[in-house]
Every structure is written in C-alpha cells, then in structure tokens.
Write an enzyme that holds these catalytic residues in place. Structure first.
Site, mmCIF file in Angstrom:
data_model
loop_
_atom_site.group_PDB
_atom_site.id
_atom_site.type_symbol
_atom_site.label_atom_id
_atom_site.label_comp_id
_atom_site.label_asym_id
_atom_site.label_seq_id
_atom_site.Cartn_x
_atom_site.Cartn_y
_atom_site.Cartn_z
ATOM 1 N N GLY A 57 -4.317 -0.361 3.537
ATOM 2 C CA GLY A 57 -3.304 -0.047 2.545
ATOM 3 C C GLY A 57 -3.935 0.715 1.399
ATOM 4 N N ALA A 58 -3.292 1.798 0.980
ATOM 5 C CA ALA A 58 -3.901 2.686 -0.010
ATOM 6 C C ALA A 58 -4.260 1.982 -1.323
ATOM 7 C CB ALA A 58 -2.990 3.892 -0.268
ATOM 8 N N GLN A 198 -1.289 -3.837 13.111
ATOM 9 C CA GLN A 198 -0.901 -4.332 11.790
ATOM 10 C C GLN A 198 0.519 -4.881 11.784
ATOM 11 O OE1 GLN A 198 -2.237 -1.241 12.380
ATOM 12 N NE2 GLN A 198 -3.456 -0.517 10.642
ATOM 13 N N ASP A 239 1.168 6.304 2.255
ATOM 14 C CA ASP A 239 -0.206 6.381 1.758
ATOM 15 C C ASP A 239 -0.381 7.550 0.809
ATOM 16 O OD1 ASP A 239 -2.312 4.468 3.357
ATOM 17 O OD2 ASP A 239 -0.486 4.845 4.487
ATOM 18 N N ASN A 249 2.019 8.667 6.121
ATOM 19 C CA ASN A 249 1.948 7.227 6.376
ATOM 20 C C ASN A 249 1.324 7.018 7.758
ATOM 21 O OD1 ASN A 249 2.625 4.520 5.361
ATOM 22 N ND2 ASN A 249 4.002 4.408 7.114
ATOM 23 N N LYS A 250 1.201 5.771 8.158
ATOM 24 C CA LYS A 250 0.581 5.437 9.435
ATOM 25 C C LYS A 250 1.137 6.302 10.570
ATOM 26 C CE LYS A 250 -2.003 2.953 10.175
ATOM 27 N NZ LYS A 250 -3.465 3.208 10.304
#
Length: 349
Positions: A57-58, A198, A239, A249-250
């Site tokens: 996580g950023a 995750q 992110d 993002n992911k």
C-alpha cells in the site's frame, strides 16, 4: 447483533512502529493466519522489507521508508558531520528506489531528509526530527483515510454488491464501517489478486472482521459477474493519480474498470489525499515490473511449468473515461476536475 468494528489494518500505528532503534513492521504476507512483526535494525533491512512485500500500500510503505531514514540517522550518529550527511543521502536514495509506482514515498522521504539535514546543521537530533515527522504523517494519513472512507460510504446504496480488487487499505475499511453504521445492507466481492493474494488474505479477512458479508472470486471471474448483474459498484484504491485523472492501481484494475464502464457500473476510486502534484499525465507514472519468477509461485508453492517465461507488471493505469468518482479527504471529485482538489479547503475535524 454486534455492530461493525474497525479491523487490524485500519490504524497504521497498530501495524508499524518505531521503538528504540527498531522498525517493527507487521508482516502482511503472514496474514490472516498469523500476526507476526518483522524487526528491522538498519535502513537496508527496511528497504528489503518494502521490496519483499512485508508491507504494501502506497501510504504504509512510505511511512516505513520514513522510519528507515530515522534508523539511518541512528546508524550514522558516530560519524563526522560531512560523512553523516553523505550516509543519510545514500540511505535516502536507496529507500526511494524500493517501489516506484506509489507516489507517497517520494515527498515523504524528501521532506524527512531535509529535516534530518537541518537538524544536523543546527546541532539537534536528526533521528528524533525524522521520527516525529513520520509519526505526524501517520496521524495525518489515518485522518485522510477516515475522511476518504466516509465520503465514499455516502456513495453506497442499500443493497449494493461491491467488487473490489487487491486491498484498498484503511479507506476501504472505513467506507465499509461507515456504510454499516448508516444501516446500509452491503456485500463485498473480493478478487483473490494473484500472485500475492492480497484480496483473499487481507481484503476478505478485513471485511469479515468489520461484519460485511464477503464473497471471494478468482481474478478471471468478474466479467461473468458483471454480465450476470451481480455487481452494482466497483471500488479500488489508487497508488497514484495523475493531474489529468489517470489512476494507477494494482494490475487488473484497468480491465475491471472497462467492464464496469461497459455494464454501466460506477467505478469509485479511494483517492485518500488526492492526486500527485509531480505527475501531470499517465506518462509520469512509472510502472513497477517485479521479478517474473513471482508469477510462477503462489504462497511459496510453484504452480507453473518449468522452462517458461513470466512477466509481472505490478500495476496498470486506468484512463479517466473509465473512472466515475474519486473520493478524497477533501470530498468527491471526477477525474476531469481532480486538479481542483488543491483548491478545496483542507478538511476540518
């Protein structure tokens, strides 16, 4: 019936600590089966923990990097001032290079280094200056997550079935918590998020703790779920958000955003404390490419044939036309007016 509760990964100080020259990081790779902390006693151990996905996580990994710089201050305390300065600058470079996509790490480390060097010049304790700064950043980040989650909860409707991908962090926990507190009946559908799972390990467990019914699906199922009308909202974190509204993002986020757009399902991005000032367009967002070997394994067990190649970009970029709303601590924005975040008044408690 018991009311909703906030789970472990909501308050960052519960999972990341700086204690007497040791950075203690909750090992997210071991969740949900075990609650285990990794103790880092020098900044390179912190950098390795970040790269190895002990923390993700950023915002959280940025806080860990900041504490790593505090450790570097401690490690270098017996060096002459010029050498100590060089040692801190080297630690800053190495910590900055750990994971490139999440933007939070860069301004935090730059500010922490400036504070350390100023303290050194003024005869104060650089370690204390950096530690106090990072402590404050964690408190501010928790506040941003709470407000972001509260704004996003207002977008949810009674009966919503929400698709989410990866673990969207503390703001997701707050969004679910506030929605339940408001009496909304909601359900969560979480993708497993290979190769680190995750969604299966973190998101599903956190939603269960909060009290939200959660269904786990594999990463190749959402298209069918959209087709069946089983999803009414799509929610992820970001992110990085560029000033022109692109969302990183992911990996996998983009393909679900296209599906959501096609089927008329709103895509809500949890944007925490807004876009990244230094990233004007998508071209300014670096995409981390991790070791291809990682896609051959699932929790330490090889699942792929030998003698093949792998490819693992850890993030993707969703263009603004596929994003409905960006929830932040300062309110709700569209990707087209996300620059106005900086004009909005800072939130009041």
């Amino acid at each position: 019936m018991n009311g909703p509760k906030l789970p472990l990964l909501t308050n960052r100080a519960d999972t990341l600590k700086y204690e007497d020259g040791v950075v203690r990081i909750l090992d997210r790779r071991r969740l949900p089966e075990e609650i285990v902390f990794v103790d880092c006693r020098d900044y390179r151990e912190v950098a390795r923990a970040i790269v190895d996905m002990v923390i993700q996580g950023a915002p959280p990994l940025a806080y860990a990097a900041g504490y790593g710089l505090a450790l570097a201050c401690r490690q270098s305390r017996d060096l002459p001032a010029p050498e100590r300065r060089r040692a801190l600058e080297q630690a800053h470079r190495e910590l900055r290079a750990t994971r490139p996509t999440g933007a939070d790490i860069f301004p935090l480390l730059d500010r922490a280094l400036a504070l350390a060097l100023a303290a050194l010049e003024e005869g104060r304790d650089p370690e204390a200056a950096v530690r106090e700064f990072v402590d404050g950043q964690i408190r501010a980040g928790d506040r941003a997550a709470r407000l972001c989650g509260s704004h996003a909860a207002g977008l949810l409707e009674d009966g919503d079935r929400i698709l989410t991908h990866c673990f969207a962090g503390a703001a997701l926990n707050y969004m679910l918590y506030f929605a339940l507190k408001a009496g909304k009946r909601i359900e969560l559908i979480a993708t497993e998020t290979r190769p680190y799972l995750q969604g299966a390990r973190l998101t599903a467990a956190q939603a269960r703790e909060i009290g939200v019914p959660v269904t786990l699906v594999t990463d190749n199922m959402p298209g069918y779920l959209f087709y069946r009308g089983m999803i009414t909202k799509y929610v992820t974190a970001a992110d990085s958000i560029s000033l022109d509204g692109h969302v990183s993002n992911k990996i996998g986020t983009f393909q679900y955003a296209v599906l959501a757009h096609h089927f008329g399902v709103p895509f809500i991005v949890l944007g925490y404390d807004g876009p990244d000032r230094e990233r004007a367009t998508a071209a300014d967002i670096p995409i981390e490419e991790r070791d291809p070997e990682e896609v051959f394994y699932c929790r330490g067990v090889r699942t792929a044939a030998e003698g093949i190649r792998g490819y693992y970009p850890a993030f993707d970029i969703t263009p603004p036309q596929f994003v409905s709303v960006i929830a932040t601590d300062r309110g709700l924005f569209t990707p087209w007016n996300i620059r106005d975040y900086f004009k909005a008044p800072p939130p009041e408690e």
